[in-house]
Design an enzyme around this catalytic site. Structure first.
Site, PDB file in Angstrom:
ATOM      1  N   ASP A 117       0.869  -1.171   0.000  1.00 53.58           N
ATOM      2  CA  ASP A 117       0.000   0.000   0.000  1.00 53.58           C
ATOM      3  C   ASP A 117       0.915   1.234   0.000  1.00 53.58           C
ATOM      4  O   ASP A 117       1.498   1.575   1.027  1.00 53.58           O
ATOM      5  CB  ASP A 117      -0.894  -0.042   1.246  1.00 53.58           C
ATOM      6  N   LYS A 164      -3.455  11.906  -3.303  1.00 56.62           N
ATOM      7  CA  LYS A 164      -2.410  12.151  -2.298  1.00 56.62           C
ATOM      8  C   LYS A 164      -1.079  12.516  -2.961  1.00 56.62           C
ATOM      9  O   LYS A 164      -0.078  12.710  -2.289  1.00 56.62           O
ATOM     10  CB  LYS A 164      -2.235  10.915  -1.414  1.00 56.62           C
TER      11      LYS A 164
HETATM   12  N1  PLP Z   1      -3.631   3.477   2.766  1.00 52.08           N
HETATM   13  C1  PLP Z   1      -3.076   4.462   3.479  1.00 52.08           C
HETATM   14  C2  PLP Z   1      -1.748   4.221   4.139  1.00 52.08           C
HETATM   15  C3  PLP Z   1      -3.721   5.695   3.593  1.00 52.08           C
HETATM   16  O1  PLP Z   1      -3.160   6.666   4.310  1.00 52.08           O
HETATM   17  C4  PLP Z   1      -4.962   5.867   2.946  1.00 52.08           C
HETATM   18  C5  PLP Z   1      -5.705   7.129   3.076  1.00 52.08           C
HETATM   19  O2  PLP Z   1      -5.462   7.930   3.956  1.00 52.08           O
HETATM   20  C6  PLP Z   1      -5.484   4.812   2.205  1.00 52.08           C
HETATM   21  C7  PLP Z   1      -4.794   3.632   2.134  1.00 52.08           C
HETATM   22  C8  PLP Z   1      -6.771   4.940   1.481  1.00 52.08           C
HETATM   23  O3  PLP Z   1      -6.658   5.874   0.445  1.00 52.08           O
HETATM   24  P1  PLP Z   1      -7.954   6.328  -0.350  1.00 52.08           P
HETATM   25  O4  PLP Z   1      -8.863   6.928   0.680  1.00 52.08           O
HETATM   26  O5  PLP Z   1      -7.466   7.335  -1.317  1.00 52.08           O
HETATM   27  O6  PLP Z   1      -8.513   5.120  -0.971  1.00 52.08           O
END
Ligand code: PLP
Length: 422
Positions: free
Chosen positions: A211, A237
């Site tokens: 991730d 992000k």
């Molecule tokens: N993984 C991590 C480490 C995150 O910080 C986030 C969101 O803050 C996500 C996954 C999920 O991202 P999204 O909300 O863009 O799907």
């Protein structure tokens, strides 16, 4: 390339003041007057180049993707596929065919859990996540383990707060079906040792999902160097648009994965009645429905923007700012830094006698945007024995001024809630 990017390239260091000029909201919006935006781990602002790419799509080359036989539709399709190619180069993928556009990192992880892992999972099998996962990389695995009578293993943290891989001997055991870990923690900001983890997993024929939601904006990602089998992140992000993300999967895994969404554009032959249908090959199989062309174009423009700034310089800038901020925060009375010293881009902290929400509110009133809460990482906060932290996270447009404002705001919060009654 914008003037600000060109000028900042002249120097070896990123000039955040010039970079900020590329971001219309931060430059001009009334709500951004006096704003110190330090919530980049939640979402980032968009440079003009990304906004232009989206609007240019609608203005110049908008049409149905993979569906039209006339020049406009072909131009739209070419832009969409060019964006995939740009993203493939960005992460060092062997082919754009390994990349699936999704709505987000969250959707991508759910696709792997439901479409690849679930059909293979047997009672007694194990899927491993780490103690520091965002709920997006925890809940999908928890649910499929519950559904199949499998076990969700948790890689705990050692005394220094790092992944205790050596203390998890069953991690590479014969019942492990997949390991899912974040590249960088969204709470603590430290980088996990993905490369050695993937190497050992590969030697044991265990796929690893990385991730990269919190690393993509400031670390160089190279799927071949990392050695991962799946990788995911969201565009929003990394200065790109909201509503689009990416799943990379190695060829074997993409071929084995079942689509979760069925519909137009993902099928070669539709069976009559109950007769089976035959799905398309490649990424199209996972992109049912009308693809998000402006999102993909904006995503590719964000890659171009980061490359224009130079990803090495972005990394150095964000890291240096985090170091400076950590030192200043650490000197504040009652402030406890939860992030380890090498954390980059993200600092989580608490202040004795002040709830993180109060910290964030007082900071907000002084124009400093930070986040407070559990950051969608309840398993980690349970382990830390706290219900919330305050978090400051840094991006390309942040500078020393933002750090000073943060420190002043936290100092002010400490005075509102003094440890000793005056
Ligand atoms: N993984 C991590 C480490 C995150 O910080 C986030 C969101 O803050 C996500 C996954 C999920 O991202 P999204 O909300 O863009 O799907």
């Amino acid at each position: 390339m914008t003037a600000a990017v060109q000028n900042s390239m002249a120097a070896d260091r990123l000039d955040p003041v010039q970079v900020k000029r590329d971001f219309p909201l931060l430059r001009d919006a009334p709500l951004a007057r006096g704003l110190h935006y330090l919530d980049n781990a939640a979402t980032t602002h968009k440079p003009q180049a990304v906004i232009d790419a989206i609007s240019d799509c609608y203005a110049q080359a908008y049409g149905p993707i993979h569906r039209g036989l006339y020049p406009l539709a072909e131009a739209a399709t070419a832009r969409y596929e060019q964006s995939r190619q740009t993203l493939a180069e960005f992460i060092g993928a062997e082919s754009p065919d390994r990349l699936v556009f999704t709505r987000s990192a969250t959707e991508a992880i759910n696709m792997v859990a439901g479409g690849w892992a679930l059909p293979r999972l047997q009672p007694g099998d194990r899927i491993w996540v780490s103690r520091m996962e965002h709920h997006a990389n925890y809940l999908p695995w928890q649910r499929i383990c519950q559904q199949r009578g499998a076990e969700l293993g948790i890689i705990e943290l050692d005394e220094d707060g790092r992944l205790d891989i050596a203390g998890t001997p069953e991690l590479f055991g014969s019942r492990t079906r997949l390991i899912a870990v974040c590249h960088v923690s969204n709470v603590l900001g430290m980088e996990n040792p993905i490369q050695p983890l993937c190497a050992e997993a590969r030697a044991n024929a265990i796929p690893v999902l990385v991730d990269a939601a919190q690393s993509v904006a400031h670390l160089t990602l190279d799927v071949a160097a990392l050695g991962c089998d799946f990788l995911t992140f969201s565009a929003h992000k990394m200065y790109g648009p909201t509503g689009i993300g990416l799943l990379y999967a190695r060829e074997q895994y993409l071929a084995e994965m079942q689509p979760l969404l069925l519909g137009g554009g993902m099928v070669d032959e539709v069976g009559e009645g109950n007769a089976p249908s035959r799905w398309s090959d490649g990424p199209a199989r996972f992109e049912a429905g009308s693809p998000n062309l402006p999102g993909a174009a904006g995503f590719a423009a964000a890659v171009g923007y980061l490359d224009g700034l130079d990803r090495e310089r972005v990394h150095r800038h964000v890291e240096a700012l985090t170091r400076v901020a950590a030192m200043s925060l650490g000197a504040l009375p009652g402030l406890r830094l939860l992030s380890p010293p090498e954390s980059s881009a993200i600092l989580s902290f608490t202040m004795e006698g002040v709830h993180p929400h109060d910290l964030a509110q007082i900071a907000g009133e002084r124009g400093v945007a930070i986040r407070a809460g559990h950051h969608c990482a309840q398993p980690l906060l349970r382990h830390l024995g706290i219900v919330a932290t305050a978090r400051a996270s840094f991006g390309v447009y942040n500078d020393q001024d933002d750090v000073n404002a943060l420190v002043a705001a936290l100092d002010a919060a400490g005075r509102v809630f003094p440890l000793e009654p005056s």
